[in-house]
Enzyme design. Sequence first.
Site, PDB file in Angstrom:
ATOM      1  N   CYS A  20     -10.437 -29.869 -37.349  1.00 27.84           N
ATOM      2  CA  CYS A  20     -11.603 -30.406 -36.620  1.00 27.84           C
ATOM      3  C   CYS A  20     -11.699 -29.740 -35.252  1.00 27.84           C
ATOM      4  O   CYS A  20     -12.791 -29.410 -34.777  1.00 27.84           O
ATOM      5  CB  CYS A  20     -11.481 -31.912 -36.441  1.00 27.84           C
ATOM      6  SG  CYS A  20     -11.269 -32.849 -37.960  1.00 27.84           S
ATOM      7  N   ASP A 551      10.279 -21.331  -0.016  1.00 29.63           N
ATOM      8  CA  ASP A 551       9.957 -20.946   1.350  1.00 29.63           C
ATOM      9  C   ASP A 551      10.859 -21.783   2.252  1.00 29.63           C
ATOM     10  O   ASP A 551      11.041 -22.979   2.004  1.00 29.63           O
ATOM     11  CB  ASP A 551       8.485 -21.241   1.637  1.00 29.63           C
ATOM     12  CG  ASP A 551       8.107 -20.860   3.054  1.00 29.63           C
ATOM     13  OD1 ASP A 551       8.438 -19.741   3.465  1.00 29.63           O
ATOM     14  OD2 ASP A 551       7.502 -21.696   3.751  1.00 29.63           O
TER      15      ASP A 551
END
Length: 901
Positions: A20, A551
């Site tokens: 489907c 970082d």
Amino acid sequence: MTETLSDLTLPISGMTCASCVSHVEGALKELPGVSNVVVNLAVNKANLSYDPQRVKLDDMLAAVKDIGYAVLTAELTLDVRGMTLRQTPPSGTSQGDACASCVDHVEGALNELDGVIASVVDLGLGTAKVTYIPGLATVSAMKRAVREVGYEAQERPAPFILSPTKVRGRSEGTDALDRERQAREEEIKRQGRNLVIAGAIGLIVMTGTFYDMLGTFKAFVPVWLSYKWVIGLLTTPIVLGPGRQFFSNSWRGLKHGVTDMNLLYATGIGAAYGIAVINTLFPKAGFGGEGATFFESAALLTGFIILGRWLEALTRGRTSEAIRKLMKLQPKVARVMRNDREEEIPTDEVELDDVVLVRPGESIAVDGEVFEGYSAVDESMLTGESLPVEKKAGDAVIGGTINKTGAFKFKATRVGKETALAQIIKLVEDAQASKAPIQKLADWVAGHFILGVHLLAVVVFLFWFFFGYQMFFDPNSSFIMSPYKLGEIGVFGFSLLLSVTVLVISCPCAVGLATPSAMMAGTGKGAEFGVLFKGAEAIENTSKLQTIVFDKTGTLTKGEPSVTDVIAGCEWKMEGSRLSSSDLQTGNVLRLAAIAEKNSEHPLGDAIVRGAEARGLQIVGPDSFNSIPGHGVEAKVEGAEILLGNRKLMKERGVDFSSMMSNAEALEANGKTVMFVAIDAKPAGLIAVADTLKEYSVEAIKHLHKLGLEVAMITGDNQRTAEAIARQVGIDRVLAEVLPQDKAEEVKKLQAQGKKVAMVGDGVNDAPALAQAEVGMAIGSGTDVAKETGDIILIKDDIRDVVVAMEVAKATMRKVKQNLFWAFVYNTLGIPLGAGLFYPFASLILSPELAGLMMAVSSISVTLNTLLLKGFKPSVGREHKPRQDSGNPQLHHATASAGDD
């Protein structure tokens, strides 16, 4: 000419399997101007991008309808005031014409809204009946549109009335939540009724079929129940009642050239029932005779398939519990000031700059800024902050959080789809509706499966009819769960039952559900812990990571320098000064330095002032102050000359710090910046300043190492400082002296080594690096999640959520792989078993009804396995705060030996 694409989500009804999905995707992709189509079976939604200039919403609805499915719509009725005798009609125009123009105005305003399918205004009743697509059009938008053309509209209360494609709505605050729940409950009830009918009658059919095996229980069962025509009559209401859905759905699909699971079911049930009817009424027709009447196969097959549908409906909704929990946080009503009086209105009708009143214990309706009152607000449901947060004038409040104590007023700054909660819900919904790469392959296989299965069933029939029966026939063998001996049903009946068994057992439902159900559960579980995955692909990529790059500033560290160490120099006596040797302790060194730096604008000076204030030291203004650029400051404090700065400044002024140089070098080796303090040209002490680690940095890195990941840190600091920080945390690789614009290049270098890399940053400054990495994680985003770059949004400023993201992703992908393994194993073993491949060796063949039961069990096992994710808990605890020396400033007093120098 550049296309301006809009994003759209359509709720699709009627989908039952992966085939489907492929049909709906294909139909939408064929439309001009439609792109990026992703249809998800688990949530029954189609996400797409489209060009409004080239394709209209009606075209999309028609395309979906043409292949036998439908877009879910809702209906509501608005009471419209002001349409009659509202104005004097223009000269030459009758009052009736004027009223008709009112109708046109209201209908036109409503029909122009995105997502409104149709609107019909009844002038006599003063109502507007609107058909719309939930999620695209909102009740508040409709009311606003009516107001803008000069009328007033109010929603008429109405209960939910559900049909396969339409629901009636009520308030927008809970519309989506109620609609999803009501639709699921309706499906459960419908299939439950079918199951009761099929199960009850099927039990009687089985009793009649196995009459000869009942032994002493025959006395309780009338003999006529075993007659073929009676069993046929009992089977008929099962096939034409509960089983009718499969025939009608498959016929609807075939009319549009679509094949799906309903066709497999209808073919299997229809073949077993049809041949049984023919052989009962016309035993000489050549289809196996009286021995080949398979009414019980048709009855039980229908019952088992419906059992699977019912269990699937029962369990499937539970994988989306997280989104429902988020939706439940949305308050239904808000108390606002309108025309100088207090009014209660639906939350979705709150407008920007509205004044909203909040009392103790109430939920905050929308995002805003407090301007009057004081309170404490529980924000734990969104930010994870366990303690209530104090709110006063000027502070921001978040919609969906709970006011605990005081009362306050705030001005609405974000409403409707712009609120933090709405953004989070949208992000989770989009993630759940997205498709992972691993799912695309499974959907392709399942989508092309149906036609192949029908061809295989024909081949199986032909082989056993023309060759297999004569070569391997054993008249004493029988089907599992069948009373018939193979010799009784003949070659046609034998071949037909094997063919039907192949049709039923080949159902790819489990394959279609394996990935999306797990992805839904995974994204929901992540949201529960403040980790928002932007898509299923983000989960898959996260599970494959090898290196995590952090970082440094603002991620591993707090992002602002603070005083970590204060060391006082030797004890001495200054002639004529009020400062005695006993005064010159660490606290006094810091206090004098802070006074000297009070007028400085340098970040390090600011850190010293904040450090002194944090310790309760009294800071007054200096008698005089002079900044020495690049070196430090000098000031006159309490009659003493204070010199504060770097080593170069002390050397120029002739202050000898040789006795404290070992202390200074030890601090610098740990990545700290050392400030030298001299009083009246004599060494007084050292102050070390550093960007301190966040509270849980060490704990998070340890957990990442346990997960087998390499951890790297990227920073603009010099190599020595960076390595000092890395040693404290346990970082494996240091990328130092990297300029902000070069961070993405460093990520590329790691990727060039064949590593799967994640970048963890603040989402704004690190945007290029986040985009370059396989997975970008924006940490500490707060609640403005829509603006963030990255594949994963970490709402809280807690580095441990990186670990949570990794663990959720790995747990989810484990479930995906387990689900796919069992689904494919089921089909890999089931199809040969159903086709009779093992019959020559074991005289063992599955009956169609047992194949139906196995098919139902396979789909349910996938969903139940996924539900085990509900019990997932991350390995990082939230109960305690580990002590980290790196984050706690140390105040050291110089030793006696140091003082003797």
